[in-house]
Design a protein around this motif. Structure first.
Motif, mmCIF file in Angstrom:
data_model
loop_
_atom_site.group_PDB
_atom_site.id
_atom_site.type_symbol
_atom_site.label_atom_id
_atom_site.label_comp_id
_atom_site.label_asym_id
_atom_site.label_seq_id
_atom_site.Cartn_x
_atom_site.Cartn_y
_atom_site.Cartn_z
ATOM 1 N N HIS A 1 0.909 -1.182 0.077
ATOM 2 C CA HIS A 1 -0.013 0.105 0.225
ATOM 3 C C HIS A 1 0.752 1.245 0.043
ATOM 4 C CE1 HIS A 1 -3.553 -2.459 0.675
ATOM 5 N NE2 HIS A 1 -2.826 -2.907 1.750
ATOM 6 N N ALA A 2 2.136 1.220 -0.341
ATOM 7 C CA ALA A 2 3.095 2.292 -0.002
ATOM 8 C C ALA A 2 2.806 3.121 -1.306
ATOM 9 C CB ALA A 2 4.426 2.058 -0.313
ATOM 10 N N ILE A 3 2.683 4.473 -1.066
ATOM 11 C CA ILE A 3 2.976 5.489 -2.055
ATOM 12 C C ILE A 3 3.960 5.859 -2.599
ATOM 13 C CG2 ILE A 3 1.787 7.819 -2.662
ATOM 14 C CD1 ILE A 3 -0.344 5.797 -2.128
ATOM 15 N N THR A 4 4.487 5.521 -3.961
ATOM 16 C CA THR A 4 5.877 5.648 -4.354
ATOM 17 C C THR A 4 5.915 6.790 -5.588
ATOM 18 O OG1 THR A 4 5.582 3.795 -5.893
ATOM 19 C CG2 THR A 4 6.462 3.516 -3.530
ATOM 20 N N SER A 5 4.568 7.399 -6.078
ATOM 21 C CA SER A 5 4.677 7.922 -7.151
ATOM 22 C C SER A 5 3.792 9.435 -7.089
ATOM 23 C CB SER A 5 4.254 7.462 -8.409
ATOM 24 O OG SER A 5 2.808 7.010 -8.358
ATOM 25 N N LEU A 6 4.230 10.333 -7.857
ATOM 26 C CA LEU A 6 3.451 11.597 -7.506
ATOM 27 C C LEU A 6 1.926 11.421 -8.053
ATOM 28 C CD1 LEU A 6 3.445 14.647 -6.738
ATOM 29 C CD2 LEU A 6 4.339 15.138 -9.198
ATOM 30 N N PRO A 7 1.830 10.552 -9.119
ATOM 31 C CA PRO A 7 0.291 10.541 -9.468
ATOM 32 C C PRO A 7 -0.361 9.642 -8.316
ATOM 33 C CG PRO A 7 1.806 9.931 -11.319
ATOM 34 C CD PRO A 7 2.561 10.441 -10.335
ATOM 35 N N GLN A 8 0.052 8.769 -7.737
ATOM 36 C CA GLN A 8 -0.388 8.189 -6.595
ATOM 37 C C GLN A 8 -0.805 9.090 -5.430
ATOM 38 O OE1 GLN A 8 2.626 5.061 -6.105
ATOM 39 N NE2 GLN A 8 0.888 3.513 -6.041
ATOM 40 N N LEU A 9 0.246 9.795 -5.157
ATOM 41 C CA LEU A 9 -0.108 10.790 -3.729
ATOM 42 C C LEU A 9 -1.235 11.756 -4.302
ATOM 43 C CD1 LEU A 9 0.955 11.831 -1.265
ATOM 44 C CD2 LEU A 9 2.647 13.202 -2.712
#
Length: 208
Positions: A8-16
């Motif tokens: 569930h880690a957020i690793t990209s700007l679009p995800q964030l």
């Protein structure tokens, strides 16, 4: 032992960005590159700020406090922050020698909004600048000159959620004292009770 990856880690700007709504216009319009008179009023009323710096050893934050207006406004692009007596670790000052980037967060008791200032800093010991911050005939060690790059106020939600200015306890909360912490951290090499007993007088005599 390898730690399993967080699925569930957020690793990209679009995800964030997908986690949040679009930024409202006022949240963008409130940021300016100078000390607007409205922002100057907040700085002049603030008795406390948190100073953030970065250096070879990493990031650092440090509390700064004095009577309201202790951070002086030189002009609408420049702030002056006196370096008072402390523990002599000078972590923030060491960082500034390596990386001039700096941030300040101003708080005002009873006010929900905080003020954020980002800029670049240098350290001066110019006699006339030091004298400007003399208290009880004692000068600061030096003064941090901050060239302002961006300023904006932060909404009150964090203060409201924390109830920071509400129901302030009259006594010390049930948390370890400085002496108790030092005794635990030094395996009792420091006598915690003695340290706490002597601390108020030591702080009073070395405030400036």
């Amino acid at each position: 032992m390898n730690t399993p990856a967080d699925p569930h880690a957020i690793t990209s700007l679009p995800q964030l960005e997908a986690l949040f709504s679009a930024v409202a216009a006022p949240s963008l319009q409130k940021e300016v590159g100078y000390l607007h008179p409205a922002y100057q009023a907040l700085i002049q009323a603030s008795p406390f700020a948190v100073l953030a710096t970065s250096g070879p050893g990493g990031l650092d934050t440090s509390p700064r406090g004095d009577p309201p207006g202790f951070v002086a406004i030189q002009d609408d692009k420049t702030l002056l922050l006196p370096e008072r007596r402390g523990n002599n670790r000078i972590d923030s000052l060491r960082n500034l020698l390596a990386d001039p980037r700096v941030a300040l967060l101003f708080l005002i008791p009873g006010v929900g909004e905080t003020l954020r200032v980002n800029g670049r800093a240098r350290i001066t010991v110019a006699p006339d600048v030091l004298e400007r911050f003399s208290v009880e005939g004692k000068l600061p060690h030096c003064v941090i000159v901050i060239e302002v790059e961006s300023v904006f106020f932060q909404c009150a939600r964090a203060i409201q959620r924390s109830k920071l200015w509400q129901s302030t306890p009259t006594g010390r909360p049930d948390v370890p004292t400085p002496g108790a912490m030092l005794q635990a951290l030094t395996a009792a090499a420091i006598d915690g009770e003695k340290y706490d007993r002597e601390l108020p007088a030591r702080q009073k005599s070395t405030l400036y």
